[in-house]
Design a protein around this motif. Structure first.
Motif, PDB file in Angstrom:
ATOM      1  N   PRO A  89       0.793  -1.261   0.012  1.00 30.09           N
ATOM      2  CA  PRO A  89       0.040   0.015   0.012  1.00 30.09           C
ATOM      3  C   PRO A  89       0.855   1.381  -0.125  1.00 30.09           C
ATOM      4  CG  PRO A  89      -0.244  -1.190   2.083  1.00 30.09           C
ATOM      5  CD  PRO A  89       0.421  -2.115   1.310  1.00 30.09           C
ATOM      6  N   GLU A  90       2.072   1.164   0.525  1.00 27.97           N
ATOM      7  CA  GLU A  90       2.803   2.289   0.659  1.00 27.97           C
ATOM      8  C   GLU A  90       3.309   2.805  -0.754  1.00 27.97           C
ATOM      9  OE1 GLU A  90       3.123  -0.372   2.854  1.00 27.97           O
ATOM     10  OE2 GLU A  90       3.912   0.260   4.807  1.00 27.97           O
ATOM     11  N   ASP A  91       3.971   1.671  -1.543  1.00 27.60           N
ATOM     12  CA  ASP A  91       4.290   1.755  -2.738  1.00 27.60           C
ATOM     13  C   ASP A  91       3.223   2.325  -3.682  1.00 27.60           C
ATOM     14  OD1 ASP A  91       7.033   1.030  -1.923  1.00 27.60           O
ATOM     15  OD2 ASP A  91       6.639  -1.047  -2.370  1.00 27.60           O
ATOM     16  N   ALA A  92       2.145   1.782  -3.538  1.00 26.50           N
ATOM     17  CA  ALA A  92       1.144   2.185  -4.437  1.00 26.50           C
ATOM     18  C   ALA A  92       0.752   3.707  -4.210  1.00 26.50           C
ATOM     19  CB  ALA A  92      -0.223   1.448  -4.068  1.00 26.50           C
ATOM     20  N   ALA A  93       0.469   4.153  -3.028  1.00 22.42           N
ATOM     21  CA  ALA A  93       0.436   5.475  -2.564  1.00 22.42           C
ATOM     22  C   ALA A  93       1.635   6.521  -3.422  1.00 22.42           C
ATOM     23  CB  ALA A  93      -0.087   5.631  -1.276  1.00 22.42           C
ATOM     24  N   ARG A  94       2.675   6.010  -2.896  1.00 19.29           N
ATOM     25  CA  ARG A  94       3.824   6.749  -3.464  1.00 19.29           C
ATOM     26  C   ARG A  94       3.740   7.106  -4.973  1.00 19.29           C
ATOM     27  NH1 ARG A  94       7.415   4.095  -0.917  1.00 19.29           N
ATOM     28  NH2 ARG A  94       7.948   2.846  -2.780  1.00 19.29           N
ATOM     29  N   ARG A  95       3.526   5.757  -5.675  1.00 15.32           N
ATOM     30  CA  ARG A  95       3.618   6.364  -7.292  1.00 15.32           C
ATOM     31  C   ARG A  95       2.488   7.076  -7.607  1.00 15.32           C
ATOM     32  NH1 ARG A  95       4.866   0.621  -6.859  1.00 15.32           N
ATOM     33  NH2 ARG A  95       3.011  -0.143  -7.075  1.00 15.32           N
ATOM     34  N   ALA A  96       1.210   6.871  -7.063  1.00 10.04           N
ATOM     35  CA  ALA A  96       0.264   7.425  -7.373  1.00 10.04           C
ATOM     36  C   ALA A  96       0.523   9.067  -7.039  1.00 10.04           C
ATOM     37  CB  ALA A  96      -1.130   7.084  -6.691  1.00 10.04           C
ATOM     38  N   ARG A  97       1.149   9.124  -5.914  1.00  7.28           N
ATOM     39  CA  ARG A  97       1.532  10.641  -5.457  1.00  7.28           C
ATOM     40  C   ARG A  97       2.319  11.503  -6.569  1.00  7.28           C
ATOM     41  NH1 ARG A  97       5.328  12.416  -1.381  1.00  7.28           N
ATOM     42  NH2 ARG A  97       4.726  14.568  -0.587  1.00  7.28           N
ATOM     43  N   TYR A  98       3.423  10.631  -6.804  1.00 11.52           N
ATOM     44  CA  TYR A  98       4.451  11.229  -7.742  1.00 11.52           C
ATOM     45  C   TYR A  98       4.105  11.735  -8.932  1.00 11.52           C
ATOM     46  CZ  TYR A  98       8.587  10.691  -4.694  1.00 11.52           C
ATOM     47  OH  TYR A  98       9.472  10.980  -3.517  1.00 11.52           O
ATOM     48  N   ALA A  99       3.048  10.773  -9.525  1.00  8.57           N
ATOM     49  CA  ALA A  99       2.301  10.891 -10.614  1.00  8.57           C
ATOM     50  C   ALA A  99       1.507  12.166 -10.748  1.00  8.57           C
ATOM     51  CB  ALA A  99       1.542   9.840 -11.460  1.00  8.57           C
ATOM     52  N   ALA A 100       0.656  12.204  -9.869  1.00  5.30           N
ATOM     53  CA  ALA A 100      -0.267  13.351  -9.474  1.00  5.30           C
ATOM     54  C   ALA A 100       0.478  14.587  -9.514  1.00  5.30           C
ATOM     55  CB  ALA A 100      -1.118  12.982  -8.138  1.00  5.30           C
ATOM     56  N   LEU A 101       1.716  14.608  -8.545  1.00  5.67           N
ATOM     57  CA  LEU A 101       2.370  15.932  -8.482  1.00  5.67           C
ATOM     58  C   LEU A 101       3.115  16.518  -9.632  1.00  5.67           C
ATOM     59  CD1 LEU A 101       4.499  15.121  -5.023  1.00  5.67           C
ATOM     60  CD2 LEU A 101       2.450  16.602  -5.337  1.00  5.67           C
ATOM     61  N   ALA A 102       3.435  15.248 -10.545  1.00  4.16           N
ATOM     62  CA  ALA A 102       4.178  15.740 -11.594  1.00  4.16           C
ATOM     63  C   ALA A 102       3.040  16.540 -12.520  1.00  4.16           C
ATOM     64  CB  ALA A 102       4.833  14.554 -12.393  1.00  4.16           C
ATOM     65  N   SER A 103       1.722  15.665 -12.589  1.00  4.87           N
ATOM     66  CA  SER A 103       0.921  16.496 -13.527  1.00  4.87           C
ATOM     67  C   SER A 103       0.274  17.758 -13.190  1.00  4.87           C
ATOM     68  CB  SER A 103      -0.438  15.517 -13.593  1.00  4.87           C
ATOM     69  OG  SER A 103      -1.481  15.860 -14.307  1.00  4.87           O
ATOM     70  N   LEU A 104       0.212  17.804 -11.924  1.00  2.94           N
ATOM     71  CA  LEU A 104      -0.304  19.319 -11.241  1.00  2.94           C
ATOM     72  C   LEU A 104       0.980  20.167 -11.712  1.00  2.94           C
ATOM     73  CD1 LEU A 104      -1.515  18.297  -7.847  1.00  2.94           C
ATOM     74  CD2 LEU A 104      -2.719  19.190  -9.576  1.00  2.94           C
ATOM     75  N   ALA A 105       2.415  19.917 -11.480  1.00  2.91           N
ATOM     76  CA  ALA A 105       3.324  20.869 -11.810  1.00  2.91           C
ATOM     77  C   ALA A 105       3.270  21.316 -13.221  1.00  2.91           C
ATOM     78  CB  ALA A 105       4.658  20.172 -11.219  1.00  2.91           C
ATOM     79  N   SER A 106       3.242  20.228 -14.159  1.00  4.06           N
ATOM     80  CA  SER A 106       3.058  20.408 -15.587  1.00  4.06           C
ATOM     81  C   SER A 106       2.212  21.403 -16.036  1.00  4.06           C
ATOM     82  CB  SER A 106       3.288  18.925 -16.273  1.00  4.06           C
ATOM     83  OG  SER A 106       4.316  18.261 -16.083  1.00  4.06           O
TER      84      SER A 106
END
Length: 314
Positions: A89-106
């Motif tokens: 669950p930690e890995d799944a949440a981390r991957r989703a978080r980085y993808a979301a942060l990158a999308s928001l930043a872009s």
């Protein structure tokens, strides 16, 4: 009392405008305040709504109020961070978080994002890596900078203890969220934080500094191994020649194969898989010797005089 995050940012080089991964918790709150003061009008707060807790909407409202007071724009991304069968669950949440942060930043024209991971997080990461039997890459823990999804992420607080950040917030009456999931000891990181770190602090009071030094040493050694692997692969070829691999020492062969799989195919072999592959490469002395081994989520096979990796076996 000065904000310790401000000291960490004093010499940190970033491109502007700048994103801050802001959860509303203590660490990211201290970082947001420091960044907003250092780069006024150039900071964008990026909040990931994981949807894993009933309080997630309250977290978002708190973040909006804080950003409004600081005159910092807030951008929220919603993700489904539920983990699949057999997935951490930690890995799944981390991957989703980085993808979301990158999308928001872009979406905001932001190329650099600051993360609030601190010295205690770094120690926890190292201990988790040790528990998994990780190599130098794992023991190097979290790098100060990394590229992911086209965004450069920075960790300027890796030398700052968590207690210093929290003490500044409390002393200044700065509000922040106490995430209830941080006390849930079903998660490995939380068990380490609440049970292991206090014991280490009692036995080794300077552990944050010494662990950080060990992480830096591991990162340097890992970089040297990567340089050696590039030299060997330049001679061995990509895809690698079996006979050329056999001319290397076993450790250099292992290093070259690991680097080839990771960089060319994003495949990370387990220790058992790598040892099996080394044995097969060494034994492959005749034209009729075949190689077909499961490695990561694919297969390594002999194709003529070379090794090939397929994510689905042909």
């Amino acid at each position: 009392m000065d904000n310790p995050a401000a000291h960490a940012l004093a010499s940190w080089a970033v491109s502007l405008p700048l994103g801050i991964a802001y959860s509303g918790g203590a660490d990211s709150t201290a970082l947001l305040h420091a960044a907003a003061a250092r780069w006024p009008g150039q900071v964008q707060a990026l909040h990931v709504h994981h949807g894993l807790q009933s309080a997630a909407d309250d977290f978002e409202r708190h973040c909006a109020a804080t950003c409004g007071a600081l005159n910092v724009p807030l951008h929220t991304g919603r993700v489904d961070a539920r983990h699949g069968s057999g997935e951490s669950p930690e890995d799944a949440a981390r991957r989703a978080r980085y993808a979301a942060l990158a999308s928001l930043a872009s979406g905001q024209g932001v190329r650099d994002v600051l993360l609030a991971q601190h010295a205690d997080d770094q120690v926890e990461t190292m201990l988790i890596a040790l528990g998994r039997g990780a190599g130098l890459d794992g023991l190097a823990a979290m790098p100060p900078e990394m590229m992911r999804h086209g965004i450069r992420f920075h960790r300027p607080l890796l030398d700052v203890p968590a207690v210093q950040l929290r003490s500044w917030l409390v002393a200044g009456g700065v509000p922040f969220i106490e995430d209830p999931s941080n006390s849930d000891e079903r998660y490995t990181r939380n068990r380490i934080r609440h049970r292991v770190l206090p014991a280490i602090a009692e036995a080794l009071p300077q552990f944050r500094d010494t662990f950080a030094r060990s992480a830096r040493n591991a990162a340097r050694a890992s970089a040297l191994l990567a340089d050696l692997a590039k030299i060997d692969l330049a001679n061995v070829g990509v895809p690698p020649s079996i006979s050329a691999l056999q001319a290397l020492s076993r450790e250099r062969c292992a290093n070259a194969l690991r680097h080839w799989l990771r960089t060319a195919h994003r495949a990370v072999p387990s220790e058992a898989q790598l040892q099996q592959l080394l044995a097969q490469v060494d034994a492959c002395r005749t034209r009729g010797h075949s190689i077909r081994l499961k490695v990561a989520d694919g297969f390594v096979e002999r194709e003529g005089a070379e090794l090939r990796w397929y994510n689905v076996a042909p």
